[in-house]
Design an enzyme around this catalytic site. Sequence first.
Site, PDB file in Angstrom:
ATOM      1  N   LYS A 125       0.809  -1.232   0.000  1.00 30.98           N
ATOM      2  CA  LYS A 125       0.000   0.000   0.000  1.00 30.98           C
ATOM      3  C   LYS A 125       0.836   1.274   0.000  1.00 30.98           C
ATOM      4  CE  LYS A 125      -1.758  -1.846   3.636  1.00 30.98           C
ATOM      5  NZ  LYS A 125      -1.804  -3.262   3.720  1.00 30.98           N
ATOM      6  N   VAL A 152      -6.370  -3.668  -1.260  1.00 28.05           N
ATOM      7  CA  VAL A 152      -7.630  -3.367  -0.560  1.00 28.05           C
ATOM      8  C   VAL A 152      -8.455  -4.646  -0.510  1.00 28.05           C
ATOM      9  CG1 VAL A 152      -9.710  -1.931  -0.522  1.00 28.05           C
ATOM     10  CG2 VAL A 152      -7.594  -1.021  -1.523  1.00 28.05           C
ATOM     11  N   GLY A 207      -2.231 -13.312  16.742  1.00 29.37           N
ATOM     12  CA  GLY A 207      -1.581 -12.973  15.466  1.00 29.37           C
ATOM     13  C   GLY A 207      -2.430 -12.074  14.576  1.00 29.37           C
ATOM     14  N   GLU A 210      -0.140  -6.653  14.952  1.00 28.40           N
ATOM     15  CA  GLU A 210       1.319  -6.616  15.008  1.00 28.40           C
ATOM     16  C   GLU A 210       1.769  -6.221  16.417  1.00 28.40           C
ATOM     17  OE1 GLU A 210       3.363  -6.832  12.177  1.00 28.40           O
ATOM     18  OE2 GLU A 210       1.691  -7.102  10.807  1.00 28.40           O
ATOM     19  N   ASP A 221      -3.657   2.352   8.124  1.00 26.88           N
ATOM     20  CA  ASP A 221      -3.863   1.294   7.132  1.00 26.88           C
ATOM     21  C   ASP A 221      -5.177   1.531   6.374  1.00 26.88           C
ATOM     22  OD1 ASP A 221      -3.271  -1.568   6.112  1.00 26.88           O
ATOM     23  OD2 ASP A 221      -5.299  -1.739   6.924  1.00 26.88           O
ATOM     24  N   LYS A 225      -5.827   2.628   2.279  1.00 28.86           N
ATOM     25  CA  LYS A 225      -6.760   1.927   1.375  1.00 28.86           C
ATOM     26  C   LYS A 225      -7.788   2.887   0.789  1.00 28.86           C
ATOM     27  CE  LYS A 225      -6.029  -2.425   3.752  1.00 28.86           C
ATOM     28  NZ  LYS A 225      -6.427  -3.232   4.904  1.00 28.86           N
ATOM     29  N   GLY A 316      -4.491 -12.148   4.918  1.00 33.89           N
ATOM     30  CA  GLY A 316      -4.174 -13.571   4.827  1.00 33.89           C
ATOM     31  C   GLY A 316      -3.276 -13.808   3.618  1.00 33.89           C
TER      32      GLY A 316
HETATM   33  N1  LIG Z   1      -0.062 -10.764   4.626  1.00 33.64           N
HETATM   34  C1  LIG Z   1      -1.223 -10.176   4.326  1.00 33.64           C
HETATM   35  O1  LIG Z   1      -2.299 -10.611   4.764  1.00 33.64           O
HETATM   36  C2  LIG Z   1      -1.249  -8.965   3.430  1.00 33.64           C
HETATM   37  C3  LIG Z   1      -2.503  -8.510   2.941  1.00 33.64           C
HETATM   38  C4  LIG Z   1      -2.539  -7.404   2.077  1.00 33.64           C
HETATM   39  C5  LIG Z   1      -1.350  -6.756   1.753  1.00 33.64           C
HETATM   40  N2  LIG Z   1      -0.153  -7.200   2.283  1.00 33.64           N
HETATM   41  C6  LIG Z   1       1.078  -6.494   1.913  1.00 33.64           C
HETATM   42  O2  LIG Z   1       1.853  -7.337   1.078  1.00 33.64           O
HETATM   43  C7  LIG Z   1       3.254  -7.112   1.311  1.00 33.64           C
HETATM   44  C8  LIG Z   1       3.917  -8.432   1.704  1.00 33.64           C
HETATM   45  O3  LIG Z   1       3.298  -8.899   2.890  1.00 33.64           O
HETATM   46  P1  LIG Z   1       3.823 -10.222   3.617  1.00 33.64           P
HETATM   47  O4  LIG Z   1       2.802 -10.550   4.634  1.00 33.64           O
HETATM   48  O5  LIG Z   1       4.236 -11.231   2.607  1.00 33.64           O
HETATM   49  O6  LIG Z   1       5.117  -9.646   4.357  1.00 33.64           O
HETATM   50  P2  LIG Z   1       6.363 -10.492   4.927  1.00 33.64           P
HETATM   51  O7  LIG Z   1       5.939 -11.876   5.236  1.00 33.64           O
HETATM   52  O8  LIG Z   1       6.951  -9.650   5.997  1.00 33.64           O
HETATM   53  O9  LIG Z   1       7.373 -10.562   3.684  1.00 33.64           O
HETATM   54  C9  LIG Z   1       8.073  -9.465   3.210  1.00 33.64           C
HETATM   55  C10 LIG Z   1       9.190  -9.946   2.317  1.00 33.64           C
HETATM   56  O10 LIG Z   1       9.891  -8.807   1.804  1.00 33.64           O
HETATM   57  C11 LIG Z   1      11.287  -9.004   1.996  1.00 33.64           C
HETATM   58  N3  LIG Z   1      11.974  -7.734   2.144  1.00 33.64           N
HETATM   59  C12 LIG Z   1      12.131  -6.961   3.241  1.00 33.64           C
HETATM   60  N4  LIG Z   1      12.826  -5.853   2.953  1.00 33.64           N
HETATM   61  C13 LIG Z   1      13.131  -5.947   1.632  1.00 33.64           C
HETATM   62  C14 LIG Z   1      13.854  -5.135   0.753  1.00 33.64           C
HETATM   63  N5  LIG Z   1      14.419  -3.995   1.161  1.00 33.64           N
HETATM   64  N6  LIG Z   1      13.985  -5.527  -0.531  1.00 33.64           N
HETATM   65  C15 LIG Z   1      13.424  -6.688  -0.964  1.00 33.64           C
HETATM   66  N7  LIG Z   1      12.720  -7.498  -0.172  1.00 33.64           N
HETATM   67  C16 LIG Z   1      12.576  -7.132   1.110  1.00 33.64           C
HETATM   68  C17 LIG Z   1      11.403  -9.832   3.265  1.00 33.64           C
HETATM   69  O11 LIG Z   1      12.675 -10.452   3.286  1.00 33.64           O
HETATM   70  P3  LIG Z   1      13.097 -11.465   4.472  1.00 33.64           P
HETATM   71  O12 LIG Z   1      12.277 -12.709   4.215  1.00 33.64           O
HETATM   72  O13 LIG Z   1      14.546 -11.697   4.242  1.00 33.64           O
HETATM   73  O14 LIG Z   1      12.762 -10.778   5.752  1.00 33.64           O
HETATM   74  C18 LIG Z   1      10.232 -10.799   3.055  1.00 33.64           C
HETATM   75  O15 LIG Z   1      10.636 -11.865   2.242  1.00 33.64           O
HETATM   76  C19 LIG Z   1       3.337  -6.030   2.391  1.00 33.64           C
HETATM   77  O16 LIG Z   1       3.507  -4.788   1.768  1.00 33.64           O
HETATM   78  C20 LIG Z   1       1.975  -6.119   3.075  1.00 33.64           C
HETATM   79  O17 LIG Z   1       1.575  -4.903   3.661  1.00 33.64           O
HETATM   80  C21 LIG Z   1      -0.090  -8.293   3.089  1.00 33.64           C
END
Ligand SMILES: NC(=O)c1ccc[n+]([C@@H]2O[C@H](COP(=O)([O-])OP(=O)(O)OC[C@H]3O[C@@H](n4cnc5c(N)ncnc54)[C@H](OP(=O)(O)O)[C@@H]3O)[C@@H](O)[C@H]2O)c1
Length: 341
Positions: A125, A152, A207, A210, A221, A225, A316
């Site tokens: 986002k 979103v 969980g 955060e 957040d 959106k 999720g």
């Molecule tokens: N999870 C959800 O439910 C959800 C829903 C909607 C949107 N999102 C969004 O989607 C994105 C990913 O979410 P996620 O839950 O997958 O997060 P996550 O589990 O924290 O994964 C983030 C990934 O990005 C990597 N990373 C961190 N800094 C970086 C950098 N400088 N350059 C390249 N890669 C980097 C991390 O590396 P490491 O593995 O080495 O730490 C990790 O692999 C976020 O922006 C989040 O806000 C998530």
Amino acid sequence: MRIILVGWGVVGQSFAKIIVHRKKELAKKYGFRPRIVAIVDKQGAAINPKGLDLEKMVALKKEKGTVAASKQYGHPGMSALDVIESVEAEAMVEVSPTNIETAEPGLSYIKNAFRTGKHVVTTNKGPLALALPALTELADYNNVFLRFSGTVGAGTPVLEFAKNCLQGDKLLSIKGILNGTTNYILTEMDEKHITFDQALKAAQELGFAEADPTMDVDGYDAAAKLVIMANWIMDKKVTIKDVKIRGIRDVSSKTIEAASKKGYTIKLIGSIGETIKVEPTQISKHDPLAVDGALNAVTFVSESAGEQTIVGLGAGGVETASAVLRDMLDIKQNIANRIIT
Ligand SMILES: NC(=O)c1ccc[n+]([C@@H]2O[C@H](COP(=O)([O-])OP(=O)(O)OC[C@H]3O[C@@H](n4cnc5c(N)ncnc54)[C@H](OP(=O)(O)O)[C@@H]3O)[C@@H](O)[C@H]2O)c1
């Protein structure tokens, strides 16, 4: 389609799992044959122009903490910018962490992907909340597509519903619950008669929240959106600075109890009308927006079709990854249409 995957966390790996498990079906039904040519995490990259073995990459990440540990394909210390610059691909999936103060590093990744001719799907986002009008212009200028439906509602197709299903109608306003964490906290306060602090603690233990809950409970957040919806759906050129934001920290159990006795409930509602705002709002328990737990719900009011509400999970890994897949298929379809016309 050759894809660079920036971010190998929950969403990145969930996307990989979907395309591995549904490989045959995706090829047969949609002609979609993705080849992940690079994966980047914080410690480096793995690159194979012929396509990485995704199951091995998941196992490697679990065992060694980084895809860069691959003996054959690993590049420890290689940055995402270097990968975007040097690896040939048609698209980038950008799923690195959200930062709504600077939008980095996602913003630079997206700009560089455009500059090097790559379509972008992101669930981040930050870059959109701070620079969506500029990014859509830049994508057009570079003749590539930018898609972000996972930002979103995660897997719930909030953006597509308004953009595609209500096509032609005139949208008058939007209001909704855009953050599952705060909705969970408010629901717990209402049902269990507990304080904000107690409900937050429970959400953190499960969980749902955060360790630093600021983004969620202070309304940022949801505001991010709203900005995405205002730009994409309602053609308003706004950024997060244009949103009036109030979170749920000062909502007391007394206020919730008093509302409940009268048949109302308190929800963190984001709305786009004459102004754009996020604030705790009293709504009837019979309002379609009065959903419980971690659910999201968005009501669209349009001139001819009237009022519609879409409800679903707003977070999720696999849910969000399903939006990434949807966006990739949309880009593929758009490329095909472009070739035909
Ligand atoms: N999870 C959800 O439910 C959800 C829903 C909607 C949107 N999102 C969004 O989607 C994105 C990913 O979410 P996620 O839950 O997958 O997060 P996550 O589990 O924290 O994964 C983030 C990934 O990005 C990597 N990373 C961190 N800094 C970086 C950098 N400088 N350059 C390249 N890669 C980097 C991390 O590396 P490491 O593995 O080495 O730490 C990790 O692999 C976020 O922006 C989040 O806000 C998530």
